[in-house]
Design an enzyme around this catalytic site. Structure first.
Site, mmCIF file in Angstrom:
data_model
loop_
_atom_site.group_PDB
_atom_site.id
_atom_site.type_symbol
_atom_site.label_atom_id
_atom_site.label_comp_id
_atom_site.label_asym_id
_atom_site.label_seq_id
_atom_site.Cartn_x
_atom_site.Cartn_y
_atom_site.Cartn_z
ATOM 1 N N HIS A 39 10.019 40.018 65.762
ATOM 2 C CA HIS A 39 8.814 39.218 65.525
ATOM 3 C C HIS A 39 7.923 39.877 64.471
ATOM 4 O O HIS A 39 7.511 39.231 63.487
ATOM 5 C CB HIS A 39 8.063 39.077 66.854
ATOM 6 C CG HIS A 39 6.761 38.358 66.781
ATOM 7 N ND1 HIS A 39 6.575 37.113 67.320
ATOM 8 C CD2 HIS A 39 5.557 38.702 66.240
ATOM 9 C CE1 HIS A 39 5.330 36.712 67.116
ATOM 10 N NE2 HIS A 39 4.687 37.672 66.469
ATOM 11 N N GLU A 40 7.625 41.156 64.655
ATOM 12 C CA GLU A 40 6.714 41.841 63.745
ATOM 13 C C GLU A 40 7.330 42.032 62.364
ATOM 14 O O GLU A 40 6.638 41.976 61.344
ATOM 15 C CB GLU A 40 6.263 43.180 64.331
ATOM 16 C CG GLU A 40 5.498 43.070 65.650
ATOM 17 C CD GLU A 40 4.263 42.184 65.569
ATOM 18 O OE1 GLU A 40 3.731 41.982 64.458
ATOM 19 O OE2 GLU A 40 3.835 41.673 66.625
ATOM 20 N N HIS A 62 7.528 38.417 55.472
ATOM 21 C CA HIS A 62 6.662 37.364 54.933
ATOM 22 C C HIS A 62 5.661 37.973 53.957
ATOM 23 O O HIS A 62 5.465 37.471 52.833
ATOM 24 C CB HIS A 62 5.933 36.683 56.100
ATOM 25 C CG HIS A 62 5.162 35.462 55.711
ATOM 26 N ND1 HIS A 62 4.392 34.752 56.619
ATOM 27 C CD2 HIS A 62 5.000 34.815 54.526
ATOM 28 C CE1 HIS A 62 3.834 33.722 56.007
ATOM 29 N NE2 HIS A 62 4.175 33.744 54.739
ATOM 30 N N HIS A 86 6.738 39.039 60.258
ATOM 31 C CA HIS A 86 5.455 39.107 59.551
ATOM 32 C C HIS A 86 5.566 40.015 58.321
ATOM 33 O O HIS A 86 5.028 39.696 57.248
ATOM 34 C CB HIS A 86 4.379 39.670 60.471
ATOM 35 C CG HIS A 86 3.946 38.744 61.558
ATOM 36 N ND1 HIS A 86 3.620 37.433 61.335
ATOM 37 C CD2 HIS A 86 3.756 38.949 62.894
ATOM 38 C CE1 HIS A 86 3.257 36.860 62.474
ATOM 39 N NE2 HIS A 86 3.334 37.755 63.434
#
Length: 578
Positions: A362-363, A369, A366
């Site tokens: 998940h991190e 991105h 980020h």
């Protein structure tokens, strides 16, 4: 840091020197915008350093003070630049467009300039804008009071469990003991914890009501039709997205109720109560090292293609993570990528479970991105909104789950991954949408002139709890006391924020399903969203990538996946004789 902070403060004074000159000519406007960007970038970089340093050890007061000073620096910047928007609007879009056409150096500022001019209808005069900027500390008061009450002042009760263990039920203890397997203990924990919050219902109601009134004050001052319109206008997200989300969740409550009945079956209970929502119903007797997490993340994200994976591998090679728990370290996990000229930073508290692998993926969603946005956009257009940020991380979680489920696994392990996926949908889609519906309802009541009280909020929240959890349908029983749960949710002190978690899991699932189904355009659409950063409005960006979050399609896609997972879980339980 002190010297750097002082230097930024001195540069801030130079911005004020452009006051009254933004409409002079294209070169002057460019010089002003360049200076504003430079100072903002430096101030944000100091904030990132201060936050990362403070979160390594929350016990060190000097680091907490440095964090506070860095935050105040941004407040000072907001006040120093309060004249910019009103003055740009006074100059007018016709003249600004002429400047943009004449001066190539304004290209990187063009989106921001046009965005400011888009808000012309809602931007006040210089004096009024300054007043609203200065009112920021006052309007943030309810949230600060709530934080002090919930985290420092609440007199936490003690409870004696069946084992004889006596526990002080503060927030962290509640999170732990609400999930114990002894059902009588769970009920005792719920009754005691929520009974304490109920004691402060009136005060906490007044605090949240004042916060809501602050949103309405700002919206009315600027001329918005509602607080919701005001909240979503910054990112230019149609209110139809918010309402489509709430409508879709309500229409698909039978799937939520089906999941709760599945949990009841896994728990082996004759009936279901709200205090049965948190115990783990499956278990996994496996641990995963950080190297395992890296490999699983890379392999599961192969549908993204080599461009994405090369950035991910570059990140893994760098020393960008604070991985393991340590005394004083901030709990939880986050990626902080706001310092444009350096790489993203990740704070984790890795404990070797599958959920830790999921958080890891998940991190890093980020982080990649951020890397792609920064690589393709100048500073002025690299920062993306929460609306796309959480989608970029949630897609990773879905692909990780599907990667595990594609393996030939024993039934018990397969059931664990299915349960994790289903629980993610319950917690991120249905629960967050329930919060969003509550937040909308209390704002709408206040906007109609109705008085908000803690008692009224409890009644409204209890009504929503019972609807979402199927009390009328005989799915779950919810005691009156638990209606006070609204007072426990800190997100209500944000401004229409939580709905973005639900839209993100829906959009992320839609992207993942397209990729896994072999849609040749899905990868390019997805990468284009990440590379765009903040150069376009997020709703339009996603819509062009075939994810329209104002339509029912992404939400239906999510629910279809949920139902498929429940179909498989029920077959496994049939085979296991449960």
């Amino acid at each position: 840091m002190g010297a750097e902070r002082q230097r930024v403060l001195e540069e801030m004074k130079e911005i004020e020197g452009f006051k009254g000159k933004l409409g002079k000519d294209a070169k002057t406007l460019m010089a002003a915008m360049d200076k504003l960007s430079k100072v903002q970038k430096e101030a944000v970089r100091l904030l990132v350093y201060a936050v990362l340093s403070a979160d390594e050890d929350l016990r060190v007061s000097e680091k907490q003070e440095a964090r506070s000073m860095a935050q105040s620096l941004l407040s000072s910047l907001n006040q120093a630049t309060a004249f910019v928007s009103p003055e740009l609007i006074k100059v007018g879009s016709k003249k600004i467009e002429q400047f943009i056409k004449k001066e190539p150096g304004l290209a990187k500022h063009a989106f921001g300039l046009r965005d400011t001019l888009r808000q012309e209808k809602y931007t006040l005069g210089e004096q009024a804008e300054s007043v609203l900027a200065n009112a920021g500390d006052v309007l943030s008061g309810p949230g600060q009071i709530y934080g002090l009450m919930a985290n420092a002042s609440m007199p936490w009760p003690t409870v004696t469990l069946a084992s004889g263990e006596e526990v002080m039920l503060n927030q962290s203890a509640y999170s732990k003991y609400r999930a114990v397997m002894n059902r009588d203990d769970r009920k005792k924990v719920f009754d005691t914890f929520w009974g304490t919050w109920k004691t402060y219902e009136a005060m906490l109601g007044a605090t949240l009501s004042t916060h809501v009134q602050g949103h309405i004050f700002t919206a009315k001052s600027r001329g918005y039709d509602s607080a919701l319109d005001s909240a979503v206008s910054g990112s230019n997200i149609p209110t139809e997205v918010y309402r489509a989300l709430v409508k879709s969740a309500n229409e698909n409550l039978p799937s939520m109720h089906r999941y709760l009945k599945l949990r009841q079956r896994l728990l082996g209970l004759d009936d279901l109560h709200y205090y049965d929502i948190y115990p783990e119903v499956t278990a996994l007797d496996r641990s995963f090292t950080v190297d395992d997490a890296k490999e699983m993340t890379i392999v599961s994200l192969e549908p993204f293609g080599e461009k994405y994976l090369s950035h991910l591998k570059k990140g893994f090679e760098g020393q960008w993570m604070h991985v393991y728990p340590q005394p004083g370290k901030r709990p939880g996990a986050y990626m902080f990528g706001s310092a444009y000229d350096v790489h993203p930073y990740l704070l984790l508290n890795y404990n070797s479970g599958f959920e830790d692998v999921s958080t890891f993926s998940h991190e890093w969603g980020h982080a990649v991105h951020t890397m792609l946005a920064r690589e393709n956009q100048p500073y002025e257009m690299a920062s993306y909104t929460t609306f796309t940020a959480e989608l970029a991380s949630t897609t990773n979680e879905v692909l990780l789950q599907e990667y595990m489920l594609a393996k030939d696994l024993p039934d018990e392990e397969r059931l664990y991954y299915i349960d994790r996926a289903l629980e993610g949908i319950r917690g991120t889609f249905f629960r967050q949408t329930m919060f969003a519906e509550f937040e909308l309802r209390i704002h709408e009541l206040a906007e109609k002139g109705e008085a908000l009280s803690g008692k009224k909020m409890t009644e409204l929240y209890l009504e929503l709890l019972r609807k979402y959890h199927g009390e009328k349908e005989g799915v779950m029983q919810i005691d009156d006391t638990y209606g006070i749960e609204w007072a426990y949710i800190p997100h209500f002190y944000r401004n229409f924020y939580v709905y973005q978690y639900a839209t993100s899991i829906s959009g992320g699932t839609a992207f993942a399903e397209r990729m896994l189904a072999g849609d040749d355009t899905a990868r390019d659409d997805y990468i284009s969203v990440l590379e765009a950063g903040g150069s376009r409005y997020p709703y339009e960006l996603l819509k062009d990538a075939k994810i329209d979050l104002a339509s029912e399609v992404p939400y239906t896609t999510l629910i279809n996946r949920m139902n498929r997972l429940m179909d498989e879980a029920e077959k496994i339980l049939d085979r296991m004789g449960k």
